[in-house]
Motif scaffolding. Structure first.
Motif, PDB file in Angstrom:
ATOM      1  N   GLU A 279       0.100   6.280  -4.758  1.00  0.00           N
ATOM      2  CA  GLU A 279      -0.889   5.279  -5.162  1.00  0.00           C
ATOM      3  C   GLU A 279      -1.810   5.919  -6.203  1.00  0.00           C
ATOM      4  O   GLU A 279      -2.195   7.082  -6.087  1.00  0.00           O
ATOM      5  CB  GLU A 279      -1.714   4.825  -3.952  1.00  0.00           C
ATOM      6  CG  GLU A 279      -2.605   3.627  -4.209  1.00  0.00           C
ATOM      7  CD  GLU A 279      -1.853   2.309  -4.064  1.00  0.00           C
ATOM      8  OE1 GLU A 279      -2.182   1.375  -4.807  1.00  0.00           O
ATOM      9  OE2 GLU A 279      -0.949   2.225  -3.211  1.00  0.00           O
TER      10      GLU A 279
ATOM     11  N   ARG B  45      -3.282  10.522  -9.068  1.00  0.00           N
ATOM     12  CA  ARG B  45      -2.218   9.910  -8.249  1.00  0.00           C
ATOM     13  C   ARG B  45      -2.096  10.682  -6.941  1.00  0.00           C
ATOM     14  O   ARG B  45      -1.977  11.905  -6.940  1.00  0.00           O
ATOM     15  CB  ARG B  45      -0.885   9.928  -8.981  1.00  0.00           C
ATOM     16  CG  ARG B  45       0.297   9.407  -8.145  1.00  0.00           C
ATOM     17  CD  ARG B  45       1.509   9.177  -9.022  1.00  0.00           C
ATOM     18  NE  ARG B  45       1.239   8.101  -9.976  1.00  0.00           N
ATOM     19  CZ  ARG B  45       1.960   7.878 -11.087  1.00  0.00           C
ATOM     20  NH1 ARG B  45       2.992   8.670 -11.379  1.00  0.00           N
ATOM     21  NH2 ARG B  45       1.638   6.875 -11.897  1.00  0.00           N
TER      22      ARG B  45
ATOM     23  N   PHE C 216       0.824  -1.195   0.000  1.00  0.00           N
ATOM     24  CA  PHE C 216       0.000   0.000   0.000  1.00  0.00           C
ATOM     25  C   PHE C 216       0.867   1.257   0.000  1.00  0.00           C
ATOM     26  O   PHE C 216       1.679   1.457   0.892  1.00  0.00           O
ATOM     27  CB  PHE C 216      -0.929  -0.014   1.216  1.00  0.00           C
ATOM     28  CG  PHE C 216      -1.857  -1.206   1.226  1.00  0.00           C
ATOM     29  CD1 PHE C 216      -3.154  -1.097   0.761  1.00  0.00           C
ATOM     30  CD2 PHE C 216      -1.407  -2.438   1.670  1.00  0.00           C
ATOM     31  CE1 PHE C 216      -3.996  -2.193   0.754  1.00  0.00           C
ATOM     32  CE2 PHE C 216      -2.247  -3.551   1.665  1.00  0.00           C
ATOM     33  CZ  PHE C 216      -3.544  -3.424   1.199  1.00  0.00           C
ATOM     34  N   PHE C 217       0.699   2.105  -1.028  1.00  0.00           N
ATOM     35  CA  PHE C 217       1.580   3.263  -1.223  1.00  0.00           C
ATOM     36  C   PHE C 217       3.033   2.781  -1.217  1.00  0.00           C
ATOM     37  O   PHE C 217       3.881   3.292  -0.486  1.00  0.00           O
ATOM     38  CB  PHE C 217       1.345   4.311  -0.139  1.00  0.00           C
ATOM     39  CG  PHE C 217       0.201   5.246  -0.447  1.00  0.00           C
ATOM     40  CD1 PHE C 217       0.434   6.550  -0.883  1.00  0.00           C
ATOM     41  CD2 PHE C 217      -1.116   4.830  -0.309  1.00  0.00           C
ATOM     42  CE1 PHE C 217      -0.624   7.412  -1.164  1.00  0.00           C
ATOM     43  CE2 PHE C 217      -2.176   5.678  -0.589  1.00  0.00           C
ATOM     44  CZ  PHE C 217      -1.927   6.976  -1.021  1.00  0.00           C
TER      45      PHE C 217
END
Length: 415
Positions: free
Chosen positions: A269, A364, A263-264
């Motif tokens: 992300e 983004r 995640f990220f």
């Protein structure tokens, strides 16, 4: 006709005893009953969520593809890998992203997707399809709400854990950190925050069995005590609380940290950001379209999923900068732009009671920094920018009825 005399006698005796009780004692009796009922409700609610997320039957699975940390299975039941239980909630998962749990002690994370990206902002809340103002009360809709609701919660938890990777490096694994009064010690603050985030993740994403093991104080010995959001459970002593925490860390922390890396992953992300919008005023017959207020610089209230990652618009493209600079001017600060649509289509759209306007954009989000005001609270700052100048407009929450586009590179502003 047979009479159950023993039951009648029992109820008679209970009635007499209740009437004979002094008022304070009677009140205490009812408080005890209320407490027991509350514990049952809490347990029942937790079990219901786990049943929905974990299921009770094996789910049939077809061929699946793995991309990064996301598994996508073609139009089969989503498999919740919990070891003992698998989900039997069957629906078209072409609309969902599944982040598989690396350990059966935790639930998979299931969130909505659009064009293969996580859908954030205004998500599908599973309302009535012919009337989006009314909640769909069917069992299937409720299951999906619970599943994706927990999914977005889990997503946020794992993002926090990954963003706090430096905090977890100094987190005390052998004891719960007690905050020192007076001067703030950086290492203690980081350890305290990491432990808090870890506990929240464990409670929200843990299976029913895990929560009973780490968040229940079975003082009655019946296995029916309340599960609460504290290590060791309700009114556990300091030793039990610390013991449960240390045991959890030894068993699961490294697995969780590894999972969070998805995640990220590089501090950013990509998302499909969706807004529920309204037309501004009536149809403009001169311009042949509706005026739409782009809620980019000022996100609207009422977002269903977290807007934490979209608080600050920081354009990185020529069309993004052009929009930003234009809406800095007083005459265009509202950001009203023209959405072209023919009069006949506009009339049909207005008369359709099932319409719920949804604006989608590919963006983004980038981690910026942490707030330093309170080191014991997670306060992360993110910026976001466009990845595509084309914004799409749909007339339904499921994003299946596209009615047109707005090109950020060719905007007509309302004076």
């Amino acid at each position: 006709m047979k009479c159950n005399c023993s039951k009648k006698v029992l109820w008679l005796i209970m009635g007499v005893v209740m009437m004979a009780m002094p008022q304070p004692v009677n009140g205490q009796f009812f408080k005890k009953l209320k407490k027991q009922a509350e514990e049952k409700i809490i347990k029942k609610a937790d079990k219901k969520v786990d049943d929905i997320l974990n299921g009770n039957k094996d789910a049939e699975q077809g061929p699946s593809t793995q991309t990064g940390g996301t598994t996508q299975t073609e139009k089969k039941a989503i498999n919740q890998n919990t070891g003992q239980q698998n989900a039997n909630i069957s629906f078209d998962d072409s609309k969902y992203l599944v982040y598989k749990s690396p350990n059966p002690a935790f639930k998979d994370i299931v969130i909505q997707k659009f064009k293969e990206l996580p859908r954030f902002g205004a998500i599908d809340a599973y309302m009535m399809r012919d009337n989006p103002k009314k909640v769909d009360l069917s069992k299937e809709a409720a299951e999906k709400r619970n599943l994706t609701g927990l999914g977005y919660t889990g997503f946020a938890h794992l993002v926090r854990i990954n963003m706090l990777k430096e905090h977890f490096k100094v987190m005390d694994r052998d004891a719960l950190t007690q905050q020192t009064k007076g001067k703030v010690i950086e290492k203690e603050a980081k350890s305290s925050l990491a432990q808090k985030v870890l506990k929240e993740f464990a409670f929200d994403l843990g299976t029913d069995a895990l929560k009973k093991e780490y968040f229940m104080n079975d003082w009655s010995g019946t296995g029916k005590s309340a599960v609460v959001r504290e290590w060791g459970g309700h009114q556990a002593d300091d030793f039990t609380e610390n013991e449960r925490y240390v045991n959890f860390v030894e068993k699961y922390l490294d697995v969780i940290l590894k999972w969070a890396e998805v995640f990220f992953a590089d501090g950013s992300e990509d998302f499909q950001l969706v807004y529920a919008i309204e037309f501004q005023g009536q149809y403009d017959f001169v311009k042949e379209g509706f005026w739409v207020r782009l809620p980019i610089k000022r996100p609207p209230l009422g977002f269903v999923s977290s807007i934490e990652y979209f608080n600050e618009f920081a354009p990185q493209t020529p069309y993004g900068n052009a929009f930003f600079n234009k809406t800095e001017q007083v005459d265009y600060i509202n950001g009203d732009v023209l959405f072209k649509i023919s009069p006949d289509k506009a009339e049909a759209l207005i008369n359709d009671k099932s319409v719920l306007l949804q604006l989608t954009m590919k963006v983004r989000s980038v981690f910026k920094d942490f707030d330093t005001g309170n080191p014991f609270v997670y306060g992360a700052n993110y910026t976001y920018h466009f990845l595509d100048p084309i914004l799409e407009l749909y007339s339904d929450a499921q994003l299946t009825r596209k009615i047109g586009e707005i090109n950020l590179g060719n905007l007509v502003y309302k004076d």
